[in-house]
Design an enzyme around this catalytic site. Sequence first.
Site, PDB file in Angstrom:
ATOM      1  N   ASP A  35      -5.254  -7.630 -24.241  1.00 20.91           N
ATOM      2  CA  ASP A  35      -4.500  -6.553 -24.901  1.00 20.91           C
ATOM      3  C   ASP A  35      -3.889  -7.064 -26.214  1.00 20.91           C
ATOM      4  O   ASP A  35      -3.240  -8.113 -26.232  1.00 20.91           O
ATOM      5  CB  ASP A  35      -3.378  -6.143 -23.928  1.00 20.91           C
ATOM      6  CG  ASP A  35      -2.728  -4.841 -24.336  1.00 20.91           C
ATOM      7  OD1 ASP A  35      -2.566  -4.630 -25.548  1.00 20.91           O
ATOM      8  OD2 ASP A  35      -2.385  -4.061 -23.434  1.00 20.91           O
ATOM      9  N   LYS A  68       7.556 -14.804  -0.017  1.00 18.02           N
ATOM     10  CA  LYS A  68       8.629 -15.580  -0.666  1.00 18.02           C
ATOM     11  C   LYS A  68       9.113 -16.701   0.253  1.00 18.02           C
ATOM     12  O   LYS A  68       9.337 -17.820  -0.188  1.00 18.02           O
ATOM     13  CB  LYS A  68       9.823 -14.670  -1.012  1.00 18.02           C
ATOM     14  CG  LYS A  68       9.569 -13.743  -2.178  1.00 18.02           C
ATOM     15  CD  LYS A  68      10.863 -13.069  -2.609  1.00 18.02           C
ATOM     16  CE  LYS A  68      10.641 -12.181  -3.809  1.00 18.02           C
ATOM     17  NZ  LYS A  68      11.859 -11.513  -4.269  1.00 18.02           N
ATOM     18  N   PRO A 100      -5.601 -18.035 -20.134  1.00 19.09           N
ATOM     19  CA  PRO A 100      -6.352 -18.120 -21.386  1.00 19.09           C
ATOM     20  C   PRO A 100      -6.673 -16.729 -21.933  1.00 19.09           C
ATOM     21  O   PRO A 100      -6.900 -15.798 -21.159  1.00 19.09           O
ATOM     22  CB  PRO A 100      -7.639 -18.850 -20.969  1.00 19.09           C
ATOM     23  CG  PRO A 100      -7.296 -19.568 -19.707  1.00 19.09           C
ATOM     24  CD  PRO A 100      -6.244 -18.753 -19.024  1.00 19.09           C
ATOM     25  N   LEU A 120      17.635  -5.654 -10.344  1.00 19.93           N
ATOM     26  CA  LEU A 120      17.738  -5.795 -11.807  1.00 19.93           C
ATOM     27  C   LEU A 120      18.241  -4.459 -12.362  1.00 19.93           C
ATOM     28  O   LEU A 120      17.665  -3.392 -12.091  1.00 19.93           O
ATOM     29  CB  LEU A 120      16.388  -6.179 -12.406  1.00 19.93           C
ATOM     30  CG  LEU A 120      15.846  -7.554 -11.975  1.00 19.93           C
ATOM     31  CD1 LEU A 120      14.511  -7.855 -12.643  1.00 19.93           C
ATOM     32  CD2 LEU A 120      16.839  -8.680 -12.272  1.00 19.93           C
ATOM     33  N   VAL A 162       4.346 -10.019  -8.274  1.00 22.16           N
ATOM     34  CA  VAL A 162       4.226 -10.026  -6.809  1.00 22.16           C
ATOM     35  C   VAL A 162       2.805 -10.381  -6.324  1.00 22.16           C
ATOM     36  O   VAL A 162       2.656 -11.221  -5.431  1.00 22.16           O
ATOM     37  CB  VAL A 162       4.691  -8.670  -6.220  1.00 22.16           C
ATOM     38  CG1 VAL A 162       4.482  -8.633  -4.711  1.00 22.16           C
ATOM     39  CG2 VAL A 162       6.150  -8.420  -6.568  1.00 22.16           C
TER      40      VAL A 162
HETATM   41  N1  LIG Z   1      15.018  -7.450  -8.279  1.00 21.86           N
HETATM   42  C1  LIG Z   1      14.423  -6.567  -9.049  1.00 21.86           C
HETATM   43  O1  LIG Z   1      14.956  -5.475  -9.270  1.00 21.86           O
HETATM   44  C2  LIG Z   1      13.126  -6.928  -9.702  1.00 21.86           C
HETATM   45  C3  LIG Z   1      12.497  -6.015 -10.564  1.00 21.86           C
HETATM   46  C4  LIG Z   1      11.311  -6.418 -11.181  1.00 21.86           C
HETATM   47  C5  LIG Z   1      10.770  -7.681 -10.922  1.00 21.86           C
HETATM   48  N2  LIG Z   1      11.429  -8.511 -10.071  1.00 21.86           N
HETATM   49  C6  LIG Z   1      10.875  -9.850  -9.766  1.00 21.86           C
HETATM   50  O2  LIG Z   1      10.702 -10.587 -10.969  1.00 21.86           O
HETATM   51  C7  LIG Z   1       9.559 -11.447 -10.850  1.00 21.86           C
HETATM   52  C8  LIG Z   1       8.620 -11.203 -12.018  1.00 21.86           C
HETATM   53  O3  LIG Z   1       8.170  -9.847 -11.968  1.00 21.86           O
HETATM   54  P1  LIG Z   1       7.729  -9.080 -13.298  1.00 21.86           P
HETATM   55  O4  LIG Z   1       7.831  -7.611 -12.996  1.00 21.86           O
HETATM   56  O5  LIG Z   1       8.468  -9.634 -14.467  1.00 21.86           O
HETATM   57  O6  LIG Z   1       6.187  -9.482 -13.359  1.00 21.86           O
HETATM   58  P2  LIG Z   1       5.069  -8.890 -14.348  1.00 21.86           P
HETATM   59  O7  LIG Z   1       5.689  -8.444 -15.610  1.00 21.86           O
HETATM   60  O8  LIG Z   1       4.272  -7.866 -13.600  1.00 21.86           O
HETATM   61  O9  LIG Z   1       4.084 -10.133 -14.564  1.00 21.86           O
HETATM   62  C9  LIG Z   1       4.528 -11.430 -14.910  1.00 21.86           C
HETATM   63  C10 LIG Z   1       3.367 -12.258 -15.424  1.00 21.86           C
HETATM   64  O10 LIG Z   1       2.475 -12.642 -14.378  1.00 21.86           O
HETATM   65  C11 LIG Z   1       1.278 -13.093 -15.008  1.00 21.86           C
HETATM   66  N3  LIG Z   1       0.116 -12.591 -14.244  1.00 21.86           N
HETATM   67  C12 LIG Z   1      -0.205 -11.305 -13.987  1.00 21.86           C
HETATM   68  N4  LIG Z   1      -1.381 -11.251 -13.344  1.00 21.86           N
HETATM   69  C13 LIG Z   1      -1.800 -12.540 -13.178  1.00 21.86           C
HETATM   70  C14 LIG Z   1      -2.938 -13.154 -12.588  1.00 21.86           C
HETATM   71  N5  LIG Z   1      -3.898 -12.415 -12.039  1.00 21.86           N
HETATM   72  N6  LIG Z   1      -3.021 -14.514 -12.605  1.00 21.86           N
HETATM   73  C15 LIG Z   1      -2.057 -15.259 -13.195  1.00 21.86           C
HETATM   74  N7  LIG Z   1      -0.978 -14.723 -13.787  1.00 21.86           N
HETATM   75  C16 LIG Z   1      -0.851 -13.398 -13.769  1.00 21.86           C
HETATM   76  C17 LIG Z   1       1.224 -12.488 -16.408  1.00 21.86           C
HETATM   77  O11 LIG Z   1       1.358 -13.550 -17.350  1.00 21.86           O
HETATM   78  P3  LIG Z   1       0.171 -13.938 -18.386  1.00 21.86           P
HETATM   79  O12 LIG Z   1      -0.629 -12.693 -18.656  1.00 21.86           O
HETATM   80  O13 LIG Z   1       0.892 -14.417 -19.587  1.00 21.86           O
HETATM   81  O14 LIG Z   1      -0.628 -15.000 -17.741  1.00 21.86           O
HETATM   82  C18 LIG Z   1       2.441 -11.582 -16.433  1.00 21.86           C
HETATM   83  O15 LIG Z   1       3.056 -11.498 -17.677  1.00 21.86           O
HETATM   84  C19 LIG Z   1       8.936 -11.145  -9.470  1.00 21.86           C
HETATM   85  O16 LIG Z   1       9.387 -12.099  -8.556  1.00 21.86           O
HETATM   86  C20 LIG Z   1       9.483  -9.773  -9.132  1.00 21.86           C
HETATM   87  O17 LIG Z   1       9.575  -9.558  -7.748  1.00 21.86           O
HETATM   88  C21 LIG Z   1      12.589  -8.184  -9.474  1.00 21.86           C
END
Ligand SMILES: NC(=O)c1ccc[n+]([C@@H]2O[C@H](COP(=O)([O-])OP(=O)(O)OC[C@H]3O[C@@H](n4cnc5c(N)ncnc54)[C@H](OP(=O)(O)O)[C@@H]3O)[C@@H](O)[C@H]2O)c1
Length: 317
Positions: A44, A135, A38, A157, A88
């Site tokens: 931001d 995981k 919410p 990625l 994470v």
């Molecule tokens: N393999 C790779 O190279 C690589 C690189 C980066 C990421 N990944 C993976 O991709 C996946 C997503 O990572 P990301 O970097 O995209 O994540 P992120 O941008 O840090 O965050 C994703 C979303 O999580 C929600 N969030 C953050 N804090 C929260 C909280 N306290 N409670 C509930 N929701 C919360 C937020 O959504 P809202 O604010 O809209 O609620 C945010 O937009 C992960 O599994 C990560 O390990 C992999």
Amino acid sequence: MVCERSNILIIGATGYLGKYMVKSSLSLGHSTFALTRPLKPDTDPSKLQLHKHFQDLGVTIFHCELDDHEKLVSVFRQVDVVISTLAVPQFLDQLKVISALKEAGTIKRFFPSEFGNEADRVSALPPFEEVLQKKRKIRRAIEAAGVPYTYVSANSLATYFIDYFLHPQQPCNDVFVYGTGEAEAVFNHEEDVAFYTLKAATDPRAANRLVICRAPENTVSQLDLISSWEKKTGRLLNRIHISEEQIINFSQTLPHPENVRAAILHNIFIKGDQMSFELSGEDLEASQLYSEYNYSSVDRVLNTCLVNPAEVKLTTF
Ligand SMILES: NC(=O)c1ccc[n+]([C@@H]2O[C@H](COP(=O)([O-])OP(=O)(O)OC[C@H]3O[C@@H](n4cnc5c(N)ncnc54)[C@H](OP(=O)(O)O)[C@@H]3O)[C@@H](O)[C@H]2O)c1
């Protein structure tokens, strides 16, 4: 490309990878939903803008805390597929998601937040091993709950890591090389990972299976990546080697989350864990599963970084 239309919900849609998932879901013609926390008075403004942008594109937004079980159940009953791209620190909050998915009882497919190394077949230094254990715990909880799933192992990625190693937006003459730099890793463009995920979402072949992104053209060493970049830019880079001993030490002494980053670099670029196991007949390799799709090779991603460095880590709609 013909695709079964579905109702797709993305949890974490506003995040780095989540935005790619939203874009891919819309481009495949799915009714697309986003579950976000919410809004608060101190939210931001860029997030408010992103919500508005999503709505302009036809995305339906549900505001919901992950603790709100009843609301989660009611949201899940309105969609077919749930894709989690939570960050994470929120990995174990997915246990609440799984509990609500089980109660809803209507979800055709759940994708937990994975999108990295194949958690069941690699092992890492303690700070990264902790992440992998979370995981695995989520995987086992999904299986125990009987929720239909697909796990996507995206490996590295591509633009995320190219940005980290080569920083095309702020060119610099130094580049860090971890270990010898010879271990092979797999770099997959974020758009392709999102495409494969959305294709798998409605693909019966991917039900209760792992989809792993390991295209041969995307399997390169860090030294290969640096040499290709040097050829493209016409600049020679000064290689600063970080030894295995140093990186182990960083993983033991740096504060969180830098210690996790050090352990990830060790696992991927020194240990070479992304290529440390053979794929089995049970594994679905994404570029073979969707062989008609023209994925981005690492070389093509580097070309994009060269031509338009500002776009490297941005999801544009
Ligand atoms: N393999 C790779 O190279 C690589 C690189 C980066 C990421 N990944 C993976 O991709 C996946 C997503 O990572 P990301 O970097 O995209 O994540 P992120 O941008 O840090 O965050 C994703 C979303 O999580 C929600 N969030 C953050 N804090 C929260 C909280 N306290 N409670 C509930 N929701 C919360 C937020 O959504 P809202 O604010 O809209 O609620 C945010 O937009 C992960 O599994 C990560 O390990 C992999």
